[in-house]
Design a protein around this motif. Structure first.
Motif, PDB file in Angstrom:
ATOM      1  N   VAL A  58     -30.287 -43.001  25.098  1.00  0.00           N
ATOM      2  CA  VAL A  58     -29.018 -43.713  25.273  1.00  0.00           C
ATOM      3  C   VAL A  58     -28.184 -43.569  24.004  1.00  0.00           C
ATOM      4  O   VAL A  58     -28.667 -43.808  22.891  1.00  0.00           O
ATOM      5  N   CYS A  59     -26.918 -43.172  24.184  1.00  0.00           N
ATOM      6  CA  CYS A  59     -26.003 -43.007  23.055  1.00  0.00           C
ATOM      7  C   CYS A  59     -25.599 -44.385  22.511  1.00  0.00           C
ATOM      8  O   CYS A  59     -25.264 -45.290  23.279  1.00  0.00           O
ATOM      9  N   PRO A  60     -25.563 -44.527  21.179  1.00  0.00           N
ATOM     10  CA  PRO A  60     -25.223 -45.836  20.613  1.00  0.00           C
ATOM     11  C   PRO A  60     -23.742 -46.207  20.732  1.00  0.00           C
ATOM     12  O   PRO A  60     -23.393 -47.378  20.569  1.00  0.00           O
ATOM     13  N   TYR A  61     -22.853 -45.252  21.017  1.00  0.00           N
ATOM     14  CA  TYR A  61     -21.422 -45.569  21.050  1.00  0.00           C
ATOM     15  C   TYR A  61     -20.981 -46.188  22.372  1.00  0.00           C
ATOM     16  O   TYR A  61     -20.459 -47.280  22.403  1.00  0.00           O
ATOM     17  N   HIS A  62     -21.150 -45.440  23.467  1.00  0.00           N
ATOM     18  CA  HIS A  62     -20.634 -45.914  24.748  1.00  0.00           C
ATOM     19  C   HIS A  62     -21.712 -45.982  25.818  1.00  0.00           C
ATOM     20  O   HIS A  62     -21.408 -46.063  27.004  1.00  0.00           O
ATOM     21  N   ARG A  63     -22.968 -45.858  25.392  1.00  0.00           N
ATOM     22  CA  ARG A  63     -24.135 -46.057  26.277  1.00  0.00           C
ATOM     23  C   ARG A  63     -24.293 -44.981  27.348  1.00  0.00           C
ATOM     24  O   ARG A  63     -24.950 -45.219  28.355  1.00  0.00           O
ATOM     25  N   TYR A  64     -23.701 -43.802  27.173  1.00  0.00           N
ATOM     26  CA  TYR A  64     -24.045 -42.708  28.068  1.00  0.00           C
ATOM     27  C   TYR A  64     -25.519 -42.401  27.846  1.00  0.00           C
ATOM     28  O   TYR A  64     -26.045 -42.632  26.742  1.00  0.00           O
ATOM     29  N   SER A  65     -26.190 -41.840  28.870  1.00  0.00           N
ATOM     30  CA  SER A  65     -27.619 -41.582  28.710  1.00  0.00           C
ATOM     31  C   SER A  65     -27.970 -40.179  29.197  1.00  0.00           C
ATOM     32  O   SER A  65     -27.305 -39.625  30.084  1.00  0.00           O
TER      33      SER A  65
ATOM     34  N   TRP B 120     -25.935 -34.230  19.091  1.00  0.00           N
ATOM     35  CA  TRP B 120     -24.494 -34.403  19.270  1.00  0.00           C
ATOM     36  C   TRP B 120     -24.190 -34.882  20.689  1.00  0.00           C
ATOM     37  O   TRP B 120     -24.514 -34.196  21.671  1.00  0.00           O
ATOM     38  N   CYS B 121     -23.591 -36.047  20.810  1.00  0.00           N
ATOM     39  CA  CYS B 121     -23.254 -36.575  22.139  1.00  0.00           C
ATOM     40  C   CYS B 121     -22.010 -35.862  22.671  1.00  0.00           C
ATOM     41  O   CYS B 121     -20.954 -35.872  22.015  1.00  0.00           O
ATOM     42  N   PRO B 122     -22.091 -35.249  23.865  1.00  0.00           N
ATOM     43  CA  PRO B 122     -20.944 -34.499  24.393  1.00  0.00           C
ATOM     44  C   PRO B 122     -19.781 -35.386  24.831  1.00  0.00           C
ATOM     45  O   PRO B 122     -18.684 -34.883  25.046  1.00  0.00           O
ATOM     46  N   HIS B 123     -19.990 -36.682  24.940  1.00  0.00           N
ATOM     47  CA  HIS B 123     -18.893 -37.555  25.360  1.00  0.00           C
ATOM     48  C   HIS B 123     -17.825 -37.659  24.276  1.00  0.00           C
ATOM     49  O   HIS B 123     -16.661 -37.360  24.523  1.00  0.00           O
ATOM     50  N   ALA B 124     -18.202 -38.064  23.081  1.00  0.00           N
ATOM     51  CA  ALA B 124     -17.221 -38.203  21.999  1.00  0.00           C
ATOM     52  C   ALA B 124     -17.823 -37.904  20.632  1.00  0.00           C
ATOM     53  O   ALA B 124     -17.283 -38.331  19.615  1.00  0.00           O
ATOM     54  N   GLY B 125     -18.941 -37.208  20.622  1.00  0.00           N
ATOM     55  CA  GLY B 125     -19.470 -36.690  19.370  1.00  0.00           C
ATOM     56  C   GLY B 125     -20.329 -37.626  18.546  1.00  0.00           C
ATOM     57  O   GLY B 125     -20.589 -37.340  17.376  1.00  0.00           O
ATOM     58  N   ALA B 126     -20.796 -38.707  19.107  1.00  0.00           N
ATOM     59  CA  ALA B 126     -21.644 -39.627  18.335  1.00  0.00           C
ATOM     60  C   ALA B 126     -22.981 -38.968  17.990  1.00  0.00           C
ATOM     61  O   ALA B 126     -23.397 -37.999  18.620  1.00  0.00           O
ATOM     62  N   ASP B 127     -23.624 -39.527  16.997  1.00  0.00           N
ATOM     63  CA  ASP B 127     -24.942 -39.072  16.573  1.00  0.00           C
ATOM     64  C   ASP B 127     -25.993 -39.762  17.445  1.00  0.00           C
ATOM     65  O   ASP B 127     -26.241 -40.969  17.302  1.00  0.00           O
TER      66      ASP B 127
HETATM   67  S1  FES Z   1     -19.964 -40.828  22.148  1.00  0.00           S
HETATM   68 FE1  FES Z   1     -21.840 -40.935  23.187  1.00  0.00          FE
HETATM   69  S2  FES Z   1     -21.376 -42.088  24.951  1.00  0.00           S
HETATM   70 FE2  FES Z   1     -19.472 -41.913  23.936  1.00  0.00          FE
END
Ligand code: FES
Length: 112
Positions: free
Chosen positions: A61-68, A42-49
């Motif tokens: 690296v998160c696929p939504y907004h590229r946080y790592s 679970w990505c803490p930024h906005a919940g992406a997988d």
């Molecule tokens: S939801 Fe993962 S970087 Fe935004």
């Protein structure tokens, strides 16, 4: 705490990012450069997988907004001010095991 078998033995020669379930948690099981990691999916930024992401420079690296997130510590890149949970993982001949602590064990640790 308990160890959960989440997969058969892994071939460390191939990179893998796979979503698994253990102890009520959804976890990314990752093989990267012959090492095995287990991070919260679970990505803490906005919940992406995060299992839809990729590894780069020892980070997931998160696929939504590229946080790592660091594969070893779960710490977010500078400026993100966040992290993902990292779970102990063992790649044994009979399978891959991830350790998940119960909610109660977490509370006990706080009051030690
Ligand atoms: S939801 Fe993962 S970087 Fe935004």
């Amino acid at each position: 705490m308990a160890w959960y078998k989440v997969a058969d033995g892994l071939d460390l020669s191939e990179s893998v990012i796979k979503k698994v379930h253990a102890g009520g948690k959804t976890i990314c099981l990752i093989v990267h450069e012959k090492n095995v990691y287990a991070l919260s999916a679970w990505c803490p930024h906005a919940g992406a997988d995060l299992s839809g992401g990729w590894c780069q420079d020892e980070k997931l690296v998160c696929p939504y907004h590229r946080y790592s997130y660091d594969l070893q510590t779960g710490r977010g890149a500078p400026g993100q001010n966040d992290y993902v949970t990292v779970y102990p993982v063992r790649n044994e001949p009979d399978g891959v095991y991830i350790e998940v602590k119960s909610w109660l064990e977490g509370v006990k640790r706080i009051f030690k």
